[in-house]
Motif scaffolding. Sequence first.
Motif, short mmCIF file in Angstrom:
data_model
loop_
_atom_site.label_atom_id
_atom_site.label_comp_id
_atom_site.label_asym_id
_atom_site.label_seq_id
_atom_site.Cartn_x
_atom_site.Cartn_y
_atom_site.Cartn_z
N ALA A 1 -48.39 -3.65 4.13
CA ALA A 1 -49.04 -4.96 4.06
C ALA A 1 -48.56 -5.73 2.85
N ARG A 2 -48.39 -5.04 1.73
CA ARG A 2 -47.94 -5.73 0.52
C ARG A 2 -46.52 -6.25 0.67
N GLN A 3 -45.68 -5.49 1.38
CA GLN A 3 -44.31 -5.94 1.63
C GLN A 3 -44.28 -7.12 2.60
N ARG A 4 -45.19 -7.11 3.55
CA ARG A 4 -45.14 -8.08 4.65
C ARG A 4 -45.71 -9.45 4.29
N ILE A 5 -46.67 -9.49 3.38
CA ILE A 5 -47.44 -10.72 3.20
C ILE A 5 -46.59 -11.90 2.74
N LEU A 6 -45.55 -11.64 1.91
CA LEU A 6 -44.67 -12.71 1.45
C LEU A 6 -43.23 -12.48 1.92
N GLY A 7 -43.10 -11.84 3.08
CA GLY A 7 -41.77 -11.64 3.65
C GLY A 7 -40.87 -10.75 2.82
N GLY A 8 -41.45 -9.73 2.19
CA GLY A 8 -40.66 -8.79 1.41
C GLY A 8 -40.79 -8.98 -0.09
N GLU A 9 -41.19 -10.16 -0.54
CA GLU A 9 -41.40 -10.39 -1.96
C GLU A 9 -42.70 -9.72 -2.42
N ILE A 10 -42.65 -9.04 -3.55
CA ILE A 10 -43.84 -8.42 -4.12
C ILE A 10 -44.45 -9.38 -5.12
N ALA A 11 -45.64 -9.86 -4.80
CA ALA A 11 -46.29 -10.86 -5.66
C ALA A 11 -46.86 -10.20 -6.91
N ASN A 12 -47.00 -11.00 -7.97
CA ASN A 12 -47.71 -10.59 -9.15
C ASN A 12 -48.83 -11.58 -9.39
N VAL A 13 -49.69 -11.29 -10.33
CA VAL A 13 -50.81 -12.19 -10.61
C VAL A 13 -50.27 -13.48 -11.21
N ALA A 14 -50.95 -14.59 -10.92
CA ALA A 14 -50.51 -15.90 -11.38
C ALA A 14 -50.45 -15.94 -12.91
N PRO A 15 -49.50 -16.71 -13.45
CA PRO A 15 -49.42 -16.83 -14.92
C PRO A 15 -50.62 -17.59 -15.48
N ILE A 16 -50.90 -17.33 -16.75
CA ILE A 16 -51.99 -18.05 -17.42
C ILE A 16 -51.56 -19.49 -17.64
N PRO A 17 -52.41 -20.47 -17.28
CA PRO A 17 -52.01 -21.87 -17.42
C PRO A 17 -51.80 -22.24 -18.87
N ARG B 1 -49.81 -17.24 -1.04
CA ARG B 1 -49.40 -16.68 -2.32
C ARG B 1 -50.62 -16.24 -3.13
N ARG B 2 -51.68 -17.03 -3.10
CA ARG B 2 -52.87 -16.66 -3.87
C ARG B 2 -53.49 -15.37 -3.33
N ILE B 3 -53.47 -15.22 -2.00
CA ILE B 3 -53.97 -13.98 -1.40
C ILE B 3 -53.09 -12.81 -1.82
N ALA B 4 -51.77 -13.03 -1.84
CA ALA B 4 -50.85 -11.97 -2.25
C ALA B 4 -51.07 -11.59 -3.71
N GLU B 5 -51.36 -12.57 -4.56
CA GLU B 5 -51.62 -12.28 -5.97
C GLU B 5 -52.91 -11.47 -6.14
N THR B 6 -53.93 -11.84 -5.37
CA THR B 6 -55.18 -11.08 -5.42
C THR B 6 -54.94 -9.65 -4.93
N ALA B 7 -54.13 -9.51 -3.88
CA ALA B 7 -53.81 -8.18 -3.36
C ALA B 7 -53.05 -7.35 -4.39
N ALA B 8 -52.17 -8.01 -5.17
CA ALA B 8 -51.43 -7.29 -6.21
C ALA B 8 -52.38 -6.73 -7.26
N TRP B 9 -53.37 -7.54 -7.65
CA TRP B 9 -54.37 -7.07 -8.61
C TRP B 9 -55.20 -5.93 -8.02
N TRP B 10 -55.65 -6.09 -6.76
CA TRP B 10 -56.46 -5.05 -6.11
C TRP B 10 -55.68 -3.74 -6.01
N ASN B 11 -54.41 -3.84 -5.59
CA ASN B 11 -53.59 -2.64 -5.48
C ASN B 11 -53.37 -1.99 -6.84
#
Length: 402
Positions: A385-401, A158-168
């Motif tokens: 790749a973005r579709q595949r990484i989380l099985g179809g779910e499109i990740a977003n960046v993690a929420p602010i703690p 998930r963290r990789i997917a979130e980084t990919a969402a920011w990069w994209n």
Amino acid sequence: MTTTAPGPTRYMRDRVHGARITRPLRPFAWPAPDATPTEEIRLRRALLERDEPTAALVRAMREDRTVTMTQFRTALHRGVDAVTDAPAALRDYFAMLDDTPDWVDRDTIALGARTLRRVGKDAGDVLAYGSLLGGYNNSGPLPVLTGSGRLTGDRTVRRIAETAAWWNGCVADDGLERYGDGFTLSVHVRLMHAFVDYHHEHETEWDTADRGLPINQFDQAGTLGLFSVTFLLHTRVLGMRYTRREADAVLHLWCYVGWLMGVDEHWLPFDERAGLRMMYQIGASSPPADENSRDLAAALIDVPLRTDHARFRRLRRRYEYERGLSLATTLLGPAAVTALDVPLRPPWYPAGRLAVNIAKHHVVSRFPSGRRWVQRHGEKQLRDARQRILGGEIANVAPIPS
């Protein structure tokens, strides 16, 4: 920027190890790769320098209670004028962000984004096995990651997917315009970093005298370099071709992203050779890999072994695992992967990608129609790749703690 403590002891803790890990970069940092005494002072001081404007905003939120997260989100996505009775701290912060530096050129950013999208599937591989894994050899900031659990175990994907969402978001068409995904996600991450810095500095037993500030300019400059100058170097190893203008545009894009994320202009990689020299000096002076490094590396390397595939699951998992090891060994060098307890593998996969990419980027893309095809193909690979990484779910960046 402000200095808050004596020079951290992590700087140049193990010169021999640092020289061994960064040896593959040294030829690209010539003719004078090593830091001068003045540069060493600046590097050491950067460990004690933070993003002061965002730190002030976090204090307004955490201590003064004059700014709320809702107000920040509204200002980020709709503009500060959309915030009713916007506090002065919030207005000042977004006035700073909206005051785009004179050196920013939107046409150059657009070219850099288009160039990065052309890289296609190799972009994700280089970011994972070159940038992310390579960064673990700097153990200084890693307690921030392991303490949050954001890059361990099953949460790694998930963290990789979130980084990919920011990069994209950063490389999308108009992604770095004021309300584009790249702009808003970069500012979101900037505030998140400042919250993390505040938490570790004020609410944990963080050892600033040893490690520097939890989120500091030294580590932020190194991270930005992994996405920019070393990314260009590693994709060239896999056969990518960039014109001088395209490479400069890629760096221009990441300089603006770095500025948006609070990296001081002194550390922005405006020039490729100077950027590689800076990365060599940062790597050579970073503390060696530790248990945190090895835990994070193991979690990343093992991701393919936990990935589901519709067919030939065991065979596909083993192939992807070996492919990753081959990439890591080639991109980082044997010393760097051995320090992380990552198994060595021959460069069988990079050799195959080199042949494919030479055909695509050095031959086919020489022709206008071929260049258009390579561009479309690379962009399709990124979408897939973005579709595949989380099985179809499109990740977003993690929420602010909180």
